[in-house]
Write a protein that holds these residues in place. Structure first.
Motif, mmCIF file in Angstrom:
data_model
loop_
_atom_site.group_PDB
_atom_site.id
_atom_site.type_symbol
_atom_site.label_atom_id
_atom_site.label_comp_id
_atom_site.label_asym_id
_atom_site.label_seq_id
_atom_site.Cartn_x
_atom_site.Cartn_y
_atom_site.Cartn_z
ATOM 1 N N THR A 1 0.909 -1.266 0.032
ATOM 2 C CA THR A 1 0.187 -0.031 -0.027
ATOM 3 C C THR A 1 0.926 1.099 0.124
ATOM 4 N N VAL A 2 1.924 1.410 1.012
ATOM 5 C CA VAL A 2 2.713 2.637 1.135
ATOM 6 C C VAL A 2 3.483 2.726 -0.140
ATOM 7 N N SER A 3 3.877 1.618 -0.792
ATOM 8 C CA SER A 3 4.566 1.757 -2.062
ATOM 9 C C SER A 3 3.895 1.803 -3.289
ATOM 10 N N ARG A 4 2.530 1.739 -3.247
ATOM 11 C CA ARG A 4 1.668 1.593 -4.327
ATOM 12 C C ARG A 4 1.978 0.311 -5.393
ATOM 13 N N GLY A 5 2.544 -0.756 -4.539
ATOM 14 C CA GLY A 5 2.707 -2.045 -5.161
ATOM 15 C C GLY A 5 3.838 -2.109 -5.821
ATOM 16 N N TYR A 6 4.994 -1.159 -5.583
ATOM 17 C CA TYR A 6 6.222 -1.425 -6.376
ATOM 18 C C TYR A 6 7.341 -2.066 -5.262
ATOM 19 N N ALA A 7 7.131 -2.025 -4.095
ATOM 20 C CA ALA A 7 8.131 -2.479 -3.294
ATOM 21 C C ALA A 7 7.942 -4.006 -3.446
ATOM 22 N N SER A 8 9.354 -4.775 -3.354
ATOM 23 C CA SER A 8 9.264 -6.363 -3.327
ATOM 24 C C SER A 8 10.106 -6.591 -2.031
ATOM 25 N N PHE A 9 9.825 -7.509 -1.282
ATOM 26 C CA PHE A 9 10.307 -8.071 0.057
ATOM 27 C C PHE A 9 10.739 -9.431 0.115
ATOM 28 N N ASP A 10 11.766 -9.541 0.644
ATOM 29 C CA ASP A 10 12.357 -10.855 0.937
ATOM 30 C C ASP A 10 12.901 -10.741 2.444
#
Length: 598
Positions: free
Chosen positions: A462-471
């Protein structure tokens, strides 16, 4: 052996692994037109619907190149972080990897973490730039990113489109020319790595393995090193779309083994198979028992279905050996199970499979992680806390340790502030910040695992408008100030809603839980106090007001004392009701605790 190539496909979620596998199977003629379908290797309905790979799959293809016949073994891996141990074992069974990068989305967090896994195992990396036919594709910029990441040449990157079939021939050529043939000793004792297992209700557990040294023959007596049990190899063979039995699987090849094992726990991914009479001296390195990261209680909606739920869970465990469960009981929900999962996606999938495959409607309690507690009496004796009710009394508690993770987040430069404030709110400490390009930033945090269990991933998107990816990857236990927050309804503790929280967040979350429950619990004939407490100290309270009959309706005019007398009489009745009243808790209340920020 020189004509065998073992390779896997690694990529971030949704970068086109399964579609690329489909095209490779089409091109090598491994599937007939009648068998063709999208996501051919994803066998579960759930995988198709969600477009994700949950189980790794293996398949063998034949391909002729410059007059020579080659055997290509493809091991398709899951992309989601919950299944990273499966990915690591699949990578250990290969010599090469196709690194698939989406030309529209560029390199994401899991691309990097899986790439490091592959490089640790000395795999030959073949970069593939997928989805170049998309209007939003940006091949030049993404190629620069790949060159920076791998240190390869521009000519090494293969532009492809798994949808249209562009570049598939070049990929096959690269696999044959760049990926080394397997090396192994043909005459050494049998040594094979188990990289997956599947449960077949008719034949027992089917074990998928890769032979490193020696060979495995039908009818041979074999031994599993981790469990030290011996079995008889009823059938060995290679994996096409269907299984092809063979007399012998030789060094370097991949195959399946059926021994008639009925208990999936006896076959462990990462274990070594060897000959019972002439065992190998060294097992394949890297074996570990799968450790659950997230725990939740699963209860049947109707207590009478407990035995049915048990048999459903046992059947499910045959297909998914990483599911761990123990019986437990709760005053609010009756009998059920405390289950261990690899992560939140794993929990969702298990819940969904219970409903679909076994028709079991279940109540899931608030997920939590596993803590280590130490008491004052024995400061060195570790108490494992998988359930908030296992936590010792605060007076006897010496310290509590919670699991921490190293989180890697890749996002656009515009959203760095939002992502940082979210991570700091979740008790994260920033350890590194690297600009991969002027537009994209890699952030590293040390965070408690408990904070990312609930809504972290959704809020990050939400805070990155769907751009952030996480691992993420676990980095061990650290001491923390944790308290147990209980929820009391009508003065009674509801054990299924208890949670272990950090001291700084306890008041805030306790208040939010009370407010949320006030919305969800239906009004009764009496007042219901909802309280959050730490030990005996109440930290928040809300009240669900009683439904009341208007007893003064018939008093129009007259003296006020007549109305007061009727109201006092009603009040006494309500008080008596409250002492004997039971509060029914709706299913949504248990899940609402997960969505406190909505």
């Amino acid at each position: 052996m020189k004509h065998i190539r073992n390779f896997c496909i690694i990529a971030h979620i949704d970068h086109g692994k399964s579609t690329l596998a489909d095209r490779l199977l089409d091109f090598t003629g491994s599937v007939t037109d009648r068998e063709k379908q999208e996501q051919l290797l994803d066998s579960m309905d759930l995988e198709r619907e969600r477009g994700i790979t949950i189980k790794s799959h293996a398949i063998q293809m034949d391909y002729e190149y410059e007059g020579e016949k080659y055997v290509l073994n493809l091991i398709d891996t899951p992309g989601h972080v919950d299944f990273s141990y499966e990915v690591s074992r699949s990578i250990a069974a290969c010599e090469g990897a196709l690194l698939v990068v989406d030309a529209a989305q560029s390199i994401q967090a899991q691309t990097i973490s899986n790439l490091y896994l592959a490089l640790e195992n000395d795999l030959e990396i073949i970069p593939v730039l997928n989805k170049v036919d998309l209007p939003s594709a940006n091949p030049e910029v993404v190629s620069d990113d790949i060159v920076d990441l791998l240190g390869c040449e521009y000519e090494d990157i293969i532009p492809a489109s798994a949808k249209t079939g562009l570049g598939i021939e070049e990929i096959l050529k690269a696999i044959i020319t760049r990926v080394p043939a397997p090396s192994g000793k043909v005459d050494a004792p049998l040594r094979a790595l188990i990289f997956d297992s599947v449960y077949n209700p008719f034949r027992g557990v089917e074990t998928y393995f890769r032979v490193i040294n020696g060979s495995i023959k039908k009818g041979q007596n074999i031994k599993f090193v981790a469990t030290q049990k011996t079995y008889f190899a009823d059938e060995v063979g290679t994996l096409r779309l269907k299984q092809f039995p063979r007399k012998e699987i030789k060094t370097g090849d991949v195959g399946y083994l059926i021994t008639g094992i009925k208990d999936a726990r006896e076959v462990k991914v990462g274990d070594t198979i060897t000959d019972a009479k002439n065992p190998t001296t060294e097992a394949v390195a890297g074996f570990e028992d799968v450790k659950p990261m997230v725990f939740a209680g699963i209860y049947p909606v109707d207590t009478e279905d407990y035995e049915e739920l048990r048999s459903s869970m046992e059947k499910l465990q045959l297909n998914d050996a990483s599911l761990v469960f123990l019986p437990e009981s709760s005053a609010a929900l009756g009998f059920g199970f405390r289950c261990g999962f690899l992560g939140m996606l794993h929990l969702e999938i298990i819940q969904e499979r219970l409903e679909r495959e076994f028709d079991m409607t279940v109540i899931t309690t608030v997920p939590n992680v596993s803590y280590h507690a130490y008491t004052n009496k024995n400061p060195n004796d570790l108490i494992l806390v998988n359930n908030p009710s296992d936590l010792p009394e605060p007076s006897s508690l010496n310290r509590v340790e919670e699991p921490f993770i190293k989180a890697t987040i890749i996002t656009k430069a515009d959203y760095v502030g939002n992502v940082m404030s979210l991570c700091i709110e979740k008790r994260g400490e920033i350890t590194n910040q690297v600009y991969l390009t002027p537009e994209r930033v890699e952030l590293s945090f040390d965070m408690p695992l408990a904070e990312i269990v609930f809504d972290f991933y959704d809020r990050l998107k939400t805070v990155s408008r769907g751009y952030a990816s996480f691992d993420y990857s676990p980095i061990g236990m650290r001491e923390s100030k944790l308290v147990k927050v209980d929820v009391l309804l009508n003065g009674n503790i509801v054990d299924a809603l208890s949670a272990l929280l950090h001291v700084d967040n306890a008041y805030d979350i306790g208040k939010k839980m009370c407010e949320k429950l006030k919305e969800l619990i239906p009004r009764q004939q009496f007042d219901i106090p909802i309280q959050a407490a730490i030990g005996a100290k109440i930290i928040a309270r809300e009240t669900v007001k009683a439904l009341r009959k208007d007893v003064t309706a018939k008093c129009y005019g007259g003296d006020i004392s007549r109305k007061r007398k009727l109201l006092e009489k009603q009040k006494k009745g309500k008080k008596r009701m409250r002492q004997v009243g039971n509060v029914e808790i709706p299913q949504e209340a248990f899940m609402a605790v997960l969505k406190l920020n909505d």
